[in-house]
Design an enzyme around this catalytic site. Structure first.
Site, PDB file in Angstrom:
ATOM      1  CB  VAL A 177      -0.923  -0.016   1.236  1.00 14.46           C
ATOM      2  CG1 VAL A 177      -1.797   1.220   1.264  1.00 14.46           C
ATOM      3  CG2 VAL A 177      -1.764  -1.271   1.241  1.00 14.46           C
ATOM      4  N   GLY A 178       0.430   2.298  -0.671  1.00 11.24           N
ATOM      5  CA  GLY A 178       1.168   3.553  -0.618  1.00 11.24           C
ATOM      6  C   GLY A 178       1.280   4.192  -1.979  1.00 11.24           C
ATOM      7  CG  ASN A 179       1.287   8.325  -2.150  1.00 12.20           C
ATOM      8  OD1 ASN A 179       0.091   8.178  -2.408  1.00 12.20           O
ATOM      9  ND2 ASN A 179       1.705   9.100  -1.167  1.00 12.20           N
ATOM     10  CB  VAL A 180       6.229   4.072  -4.237  1.00 10.97           C
ATOM     11  CG1 VAL A 180       7.105   3.376  -5.264  1.00 10.97           C
ATOM     12  CG2 VAL A 180       6.905   5.348  -3.750  1.00 10.97           C
ATOM     13  CD  GLU A 184      -0.713  -7.496   3.346  1.00 11.79           C
ATOM     14  OE1 GLU A 184       0.185  -8.142   3.892  1.00 11.79           O
ATOM     15  OE2 GLU A 184      -0.833  -6.273   3.517  1.00 11.79           O
ATOM     16  CG  ASN A 230       3.069   2.485   9.007  1.00 14.96           C
ATOM     17  OD1 ASN A 230       2.649   3.289   9.830  1.00 14.96           O
ATOM     18  ND2 ASN A 230       3.245   2.796   7.743  1.00 14.96           N
ATOM     19  N   GLY A 260       2.524  -7.696   5.629  1.00 14.13           N
ATOM     20  CA  GLY A 260       2.668  -8.936   4.879  1.00 14.13           C
ATOM     21  C   GLY A 260       3.918  -8.979   4.021  1.00 14.13           C
ATOM     22  CE  LYS A 289      12.139  13.253   7.989  1.00 14.40           C
ATOM     23  NZ  LYS A 289      10.905  13.830   8.499  1.00 14.40           N
TER      24      LYS A 289
END
Lengths: 502, 502
Positions: free
Chosen positions: A269-272, A293, A383, A387, A407
Site C-alpha cells: 500500500v502507498g503512493n509508490v 493483501e 508502521n 505482509g 527528507k
C-alpha cells in the site's frame, strides 16, 4: 425485524454501543476486525474510549490489549490511543497517535508477519482472547455473517474469542454478499491438510463468516464509512520507479523467465505502489491476476481497463473517490474480486505455489541487500512489517521500492548497513529507486554492493558508499565476504540524528 | 556387466574420472551432489583439480561455478579450493579452505535458503547449468538411479543440466534402495499443485532419481567413504542447554499447546544440536517424528531407543562410528528413514503444515530477538544460513541455541545488536543458552530485552546489557520501541576486534 439482521436469535441481542462495551473489562484482550481503514468496528471504539475515560476520571485503570487484522483508522485505534486505552497492540499499526505512544515506550507493540498472527493466536502464543468485536455487512436468517470490506483475522477472532460483539454496518453495501471466500478448514498441527487453492480466482471456502450465537453478547447497528487516505497524484520519482520496474518485467518475459500474462502480482500500500500499478496499467500487459493483501484505487483502475482480470485480497483500501466508484459499479466487480482471511491471502504455501511477484515499499536498503521496512533510524517504528515478509520470502520474484533519498535529500535510502533488518540478504531480489533497478539475484554480497550503488543509490551518495566498501575491504583482508567497518557502519544514521543530514 | 550398473546404455559410458572431467570446461557451472559430508562425488573433484592445476601450469585460467546440495567434504570442496578452482559457490559451504577464499574475497559465495536453491536455479536466476556430477548407489536396468547417502538438489541438477556425469559408489550400501522418496511432480508457476505430504513418514514420490540417458556423458565407478566429522562428547554447557529446552517442551505439553508426542522435530547439525537430541532421548518423550535436513548420530540413538519412530531428511551426517552402526543394521532402519530432495525436506508449505519444532544453533542473538547464524563480527562468513530460515520462519515453534559465551568468555553470544541478521525479530520464538531459556513469543522488543538479558545472557555481561537499554531509552525518549544507541550498538564487536575482548 431489521433487513440487515434476519437471524431471530441474534436480532434479540441488538443494543447500543454503550451497552455493548460493558462486556469489555480492564485488562481484556480484544480482537477487532479491520485491515487498512476498512471493516473495523465503527461504534465500539468511541464507546469504549468514553468508558475508559470515565474510569480514569474515577482514578481507575482501564486499558486493553488490542489485536486486529492490521491497521484501522482514527476512529478506532486513534480514539482508544487518545485515552491511553491500549496497553499492547498486534500485529500491525499505522495510527499516528498510537505510534507516538509505542515510540514513547508506553504501549507494547508486537510487529508480526500477518500470516503468523492468526495461527500464533490459535497456538496460544498471545494468551486468551476475551472478546471479539467484528464488523459485518449483514446477519442472515441462519446466523451466517456477510463480511464487510475487510476479512483480516475475523474468522480466527470469531472462532477463538470467549465473547463476541457484532457491529452491523448499514453503510457497507448489502451487495457485498458473494465477494468473500472464507476458508473454514484450517486446523492445528498435526491435523493440517494442503490448502487446495491453485489459482488466484479459485473459491476454496464459503462466502460467510460463522459464529456460535451463544457467544454473541451484543449486536450493534452502525452506519458509518470506512476511512482510508487518498493517494497523492503520481509524481516524477514514483513514475520513474514504476518505469524501471515495468521495464524489468518486460525484460524477464522476453528472457523466457515469466509468462506473458506474468504471475500473480502483490502490491504493498502507498503512493509508490500505486504508481507501479499505474505503470502496469499504462503498459502492454493484460490479463493479469493479483494475489495480494489490499485492493487499492490503482487495482480498480487495472480491473476497469482489463489489465487485471482478477484480484484476490483480504481488504479494500480505497479512497473516498475509490469507494464511490466501487459502490456505483459493485455488480460489475462481482466475480473479479475475492476477499479472504489474511492467513490465506498471505499464506507462504500459496504465495510460493502461485509464484507471486511481490512489490513492497521500504524505508531503506543497504549495499548488501538487507532491507529495513519498519524502523526509522533503528529505534522508532513506522508502521510494521505487515505482509511484506510473507510475500517477499515466498515470492517467485520480489521488488523493494523507494525513492533514493528522503527528507529533501538529507537521508539516503541506500546505506552501508540498515539500522534494522526486516528482510535479510537471503530474501531480497530486486531493489528499485528512481535512479534505477538493482537486480541482486544470484550475486554474492560484494557484487550486490556494486550493483546497488551503481543502479539504486542517489549520485550524491555513491562515492561515499563505494569508498566505504573499499575501506572496509582494506581494513580486514580476511573478512571480505560482507565487508563492514563496525565503528562506521551505522554512522550515517547517527550523523543524521546529530546534524539532520546523512 | 557390473552388478551396480545394470542399464545397458549407461554401462557403455563407464570411463575413468580423468576421462570424465574432460567434459568440464573453464567457466562452466557445475552442479554436484552432496549434503553435509554425504553423497558428494568422490572421484571428479580430485581429477578436475588435477586438470585445473595442469591448466594453471600452462598459464591458463580454469575455474568453475560450483553448486551443490549443501556442504561437502575436504575431498570435494577442499581439493577444488586448494587449486583455486572455484570462482563462485552456492548455496552453502563449510569447507575451511574454501571459507578462507570466500573471506579473502577471491570467491563469490551466494549463501541461500536451501529451500530456495533448486527453484531459483530452475527459475533461471543462476544462469545455465552446464554439467551435473551426481553420486548414486546403483543404476538399474531401465536407467533409474538408486540415490546414495544424500539427495540434496540432485533431482534438479539431473533434470536441468546440459550434461551429466554419474559416479556409482560401491562403498554406499546397495541396500539404500527403498530409503528415498523423490518427488518428481514439482513444476514452475503457474503450474504448481499442492504437495500432498501430510505426515513425515508419508511417501509422495518414487525411490529413484531419473536422468535422460542421452545427457549422460560419463559414468565413473568409485569406492570411497563419505566423510563427516565425529561429534564431541556432550559437555556440561550443551547438557544444560538441552535440559532447558526439553523442560520447556514438557511445559508446553502440560499447558496443552502441543501433543504428548510433540510435533515433528528439526534439528540443526553440530554438538549442541546433538546434545539436545541426547536430552530428548533421556527424557520421557516417545513416539516422536523428525522432519529435518540431516540424520546425525543422535537421530540414530533416538530411532534405536524408540524415542523417535520415524525420520524424514535429505541427508545422512553420520560419524564413522555412526556409519558402521547404520550399515550393520541397515535393514532394521528401512521404513524408519526417508531421504527427500532438499526442496521438499525444507519446503515452507510442508514445514508450516506439519508444525515443525525447529532447533538450530546460532552465532549470536541480540536483546531484541534478532539472530545471526552466519557471520563472525559482521563480515566473515562462517558456514551459511542453510535450512535454518526455512524451518524457523515456518515452524510451529522455533529455538535458537548457543553457549552464552565464546572464546573462553571473551565474546558474549547475547549482544546489544547482532552484527548480521539472518533471522529477524519477527521470526525468533525462543533463545536458549546454558544460562536459561528466553521465551520471546508475544512480546514487544523491550519486553524481549528484559527476558533475553535475564534468562539467556551470561551473568558477567548482564549489567552492561541492561545499562545499554536504559541509556538508549534515556537518550531518545520518542524512539523507545527498539531502543538503540547507533554509535554504540556494534561497539561490543568492535571492541573484540580491537582488544580480543567484548
Amino acid at each position: 425485524m431489521n433487513a440487515r439482521i434476519t437471524c431471530p436469535t441474534l436480532a434479540t441481542k441488538v443494543v447500543s454501543a454503550e451497552e455493548a462495551v460493558k462486556h469489555i473489562y480492564p485488562g481484556d484482550s480484544v480482537g477487532i476486525s479491520g485491515f487498512t481503514g476498512a471493516g473495523y468496528p465503527k461504534a465500539m471504539p468511541a464507546a469504549l474510549a468514553a468508558r475508559m475515560q470515565a474510569a480514569r476520571d474515577r482514578g481507575e485503570e482501564f486499558r486493553v490489549a488490542l489485536w486486529s487484522g492490521a491497521s484501522t483508522a482514527p476512529d478506532a485505534d486513534g480514539v482508544l490511543a487518545a485515552v491511553d486505552g491500549i496497553s499492547s497492540r498486534l500485529p500491525y499499526n499505522s495510527d499516528p497517535v498510537l505510534r507516538a505512544e509505542i515510540n514513547a515506550g508506553s504501549v507494547d507493540y508486537l510487529d508480526a508477519h500477518l500470516s503468523h498472527s492468526a495461527q500464533h493466536m490459535w497456538f496460544g502464543f498471545y494468551g486468551n482472547l476475551d472478546i471479539a468485536v467484528v464488523e459485518v455487512t449483514a446477519v442472515l436468517p441462519d446466523g451466517l455473517l456477510v463480511p464487510s470490506s475487510s476479512v483480516g483475522n475475523n474468522k480466527t477472532w470469531l472462532d477463538q474469542a470467549d465473547k463476541v460483539i457484532l457491529e452491523v454496518n448499514h453503510w457497507q453495501p448489502r451487495e457485498f454478499e458473494g465477494f468473500h471466500d472464507i476458508y473454514h478448514r484450517t486446523a492445528l498441527p498435526p491435523n493440517r491438510l494442503p490448502i487446495p487453492l491453485t489459482e488466484p480466482d479459485q473459491r476454496i471456502g464459503e462466502p460467510y463468516l460463522k459464529v456460535d450465537p451463544a457467544k454473541v453478547v451484543a449486536v450493534v447497528e452502525t452506519n458509518a464509512p470506512d476511512r482510508n487516505s487518498a493517494f497523492s497524484p503520481v509524481d516524477e520519482v514514483s513514475r520513474a520507479i514504476a518505469e524501471h520496474l515495468v521495464d524489468f518485467l518486460r525484460h524477464e518475459v522476453k528472457a523466457g523467465r515469466m509468462p506473458a500474462e506474468l504471475l500473480p502480482i502483490q502490491s504493498g500500500v502507498g503512493n509508490v505502489a500505486n504508481a507501479v500499478l499505474a505503470g502496469l496499467d499504462a503498459s502492454e500487459f493484460t490479463g493479469l491476476t493479483a494475489f495480494t493483501e489490499v485492493i487499492q484505487d490503482g487495482m480498480l483502475d487495472l480491473l476497469d481497463s482489463g489489465t487485471l482480470r482478477f484480484a484476490s485480497a483480504t481488504s479494500f483500501g480505497l479512497s473516498d473517490a475509490g469507494v464511490r466508484r466501487f459502490m456505483d459499479n459493485i455488480n460489475a466487480y462481482k466475480g473479479k474480486i475475492l476477499l479472504r482471511s489474511e492467513e490465506i491471502s498471505n499464506h507462504p504455501e500459496l504465495v510460493r505455489r502461485l509464484g507471486v511477484i511481490a512489490m513492497n515499499g521500504m524505508i531503506e536498503a543497504d549495499i548488501y541487500g538487507n532491507v529495513n521496512s519498519t524502523h526509522v533510524m533503528g529505534s522508532s517504528v513506522m508502521n510494521g512489517i505487515g505482509g511484506s515478509g510473507d510475500f517477499a520470502r515466498n515470492a517467485f520474484l520480489n521488488f523493494f521500492v523507494s525513492p533514493s533519498t528522503a527528507k529533501g535529500g538529507a537521508i539516503s535510502s541506500i546505506v552501508p548497513m540498515v539500522s534494522h533488518v526486516d528482510h535479510t540478504e537471503h530474501d531480497v531480489h530486486v531493489v528499485v529507486t528512481e535512479q534505477g533497478l538493482a537486480d541482486l539475484r544470484g550475486l554474492s554480497p560484494r557484487r550486490r554492493a556494486e550493483r546497488v550503488i551503481e543502479h539504486a543509490a542517489h549520485p550524491k551518495f555513491r562515492d561515499a558508499l563505494t569508498e566505504y566498501v573499499a575501506r572496509a575491504e582494506a581494513a580486514r583482508p580476511t573478512a571480505r565476504h560482507t565487508p563492514h567497518l563496525l565503528d562506521e557502519s551505522l554512522s550515517w544514521h547517527q550523523r543524521f540524528l546529530d546534524s539532520g543530514q546523512m
